[in-house]
Write a protein that holds these residues in place. Structure first.
Motif, PDB file in Angstrom:
ATOM      1  N   ALA A   1       5.704  -2.629  -3.448  1.00 46.04           N
ATOM      2  CA  ALA A   1       4.463  -2.991  -3.149  1.00 46.04           C
ATOM      3  C   ALA A   1       3.696  -3.536  -4.459  1.00 46.04           C
ATOM      4  O   ALA A   1       3.277  -4.698  -4.327  1.00 46.04           O
ATOM      5  N   LYS A   2       4.063  -2.785  -5.583  1.00 52.95           N
ATOM      6  CA  LYS A   2       3.540  -3.248  -6.980  1.00 52.95           C
ATOM      7  C   LYS A   2       4.122  -4.618  -7.346  1.00 52.95           C
ATOM      8  O   LYS A   2       3.600  -5.593  -7.822  1.00 52.95           O
ATOM      9  N   SER A   3       5.320  -4.649  -6.956  1.00 51.37           N
ATOM     10  CA  SER A   3       5.886  -5.886  -7.390  1.00 51.37           C
ATOM     11  C   SER A   3       5.640  -7.316  -6.616  1.00 51.37           C
ATOM     12  O   SER A   3       5.623  -8.344  -7.066  1.00 51.37           O
ATOM     13  N   ARG A   4       4.760  -6.958  -5.368  1.00 48.68           N
ATOM     14  CA  ARG A   4       4.243  -7.881  -4.832  1.00 48.68           C
ATOM     15  C   ARG A   4       2.560  -8.119  -5.118  1.00 48.68           C
ATOM     16  O   ARG A   4       1.842  -8.576  -4.621  1.00 48.68           O
ATOM     17  N   ASN A   5       2.341  -7.416  -6.274  1.00 49.53           N
ATOM     18  CA  ASN A   5       1.071  -7.377  -6.658  1.00 49.53           C
ATOM     19  C   ASN A   5      -0.038  -6.614  -6.019  1.00 49.53           C
ATOM     20  O   ASN A   5      -1.270  -6.756  -5.736  1.00 49.53           O
ATOM     21  N   MET A   6       0.389  -5.704  -5.081  1.00 53.69           N
ATOM     22  CA  MET A   6      -0.768  -5.001  -4.458  1.00 53.69           C
ATOM     23  C   MET A   6      -1.080  -3.957  -5.003  1.00 53.69           C
ATOM     24  O   MET A   6      -0.133  -3.246  -5.790  1.00 53.69           O
TER      25      MET A   6
END
Ligand SMILES: C[S@@+](CC[C@H](N)C(=O)[O-])C[C@H]1O[C@@H](n2cnc3c(N)ncnc32)[C@H](O)[C@@H]1O
Length: 288
Positions: free
Chosen positions: A213-218
């Motif tokens: 999720a973080k890698s998708r800027n979430m």
């Protein structure tokens, strides 16, 4: 008829100071009390003719009253709001772990002098969940039982296993997701030894999901809300939960504080919740 279940005006939430234990809260609590008070009114009335026993469950019940820090005004807490509805529930179950808060709540309920069927469970709701469940009346072909459970922790202190056990019953949830806490303390929540997110989501492999999720800027707030709602959907709750969350922000700095998330397996639950949402000052939901 649904028409009679439209709210005419917000329910009263202010009350007198009775000298008993009354914790202080920020003014943002007002929105919570308004919405849960209104939902109780609609639910208890609208379900009266359809169900034999309507049960109100408050897992983080508090002391029954709270004082607004800024104005000093006293407001009714969730248990007293639920007891004050014009069409009372057939049973109330209040769980609270703090003994000062529980004692004040018991005294306040006793001075109401009602014949209402009220049960108290002292202790941590996650540990006491089987006792709480044992107090829900048995469902049978002649006794249809419907429950409403309010979940109002200071932080992410509810365990998904607790929710899952209650999810085996015919029961709607209103859950306050205090997502500002993990937002402010992301390191503490995500550190290697922390079990908080695992317990909240009931998912062991959440770290891999979080990485992706973080890698998708979430951000962590949206991640936790989405994962929690997905877990609820897996229990059979409807997908409207995500689009119908109400966001409450701080008055002074307009920062996100918490979300009120409603979960039902039945469309009628959302009809009531959507009616109540009209009274929320901010109806922002997560964008998906
Ligand atoms: C935000 S307050 C909720 C107040 C209440 N719902 C109201 O509307 O006024 C949270 C309450 O939950 C209690 N609490 C915290 N963790 C708990 C737990 N694991 N089980 C039961 N009660 C808990 C706290 O002592 C506190 O009174």
């Amino acid at each position: 008829m649904m028409e009679s279940n439209v709210l005419k005006e917000p329910v009263p939430i202010y009350s007198a100071d009775d000298g008993l234990f009354t914790p202080e809260i920020g003014s943002w609590g007002v929105q919570k009390y308004r919405l849960v008070g209104m939902y109780n009114e609609l639910f208890s009335k609208g379900m009266k003719e359809r169900w034999d026993r309507r049960v109100y469950i408050d897992l983080f019940a508090g002391s029954g009253k709270a004082r607004l820090r800024d104005s000093g005004r006293v407001v009714l807490g969730s248990p007293l709001l639920a007891l004050a509805v014009p069409n009372p529930y057939d049973r109330y179950i209040f769980c609270e772990q703090d003994s000062d808060a529980m004692n004040a709540l018991k005294q306040r309920v006793s001075t109401l002098n009602t014949n209402l069927d009220v049960h108290f469970v002292d202790g941590d709701c996650n540990e006491q969940i089987d006792r709480i469940i044992s107090k829900i009346p048995h469902y049978s072909s002649g006794t249809k039982v419907l429950s409403f459970c309010f979940v109002d922790p200071f932080s992410l202190d509810i365990h998904f296993q607790t929710i899952g056990k209650l999810g085996n019953y015919i029961l709607d949830f209103l859950i306050l997701l205090m997502l500002s806490d993990p937002m402010r303390n992301e390191d503490r929540y995500t550190e290697e030894n922390s079990k908080r997110i695992e317990l909240f989501l009931g998912v062991r492999d959440w770290r891999e999901k979080w990485k992706s999720a973080k890698s998708r800027n979430m951000g962590i707030r949206q991640f936790l809300a989405t994962e929690f709602a997905n877990q609820m959907i897996m229990l059979g709750y409807r997908e409207e939960a995500l689009s119908s969350m109400v966001e409450v922000r701080s008055d002074d700095r307009n920062l996100p504080l918490y979300h009120l998330a409603f979960f039902s397996k039945h469309p009628l639950g959302y009809k009531f919740w959507n009616e109540v949402r009209k009274y929320a000052t901010d109806q922002t939901s997560f964008e998906f």
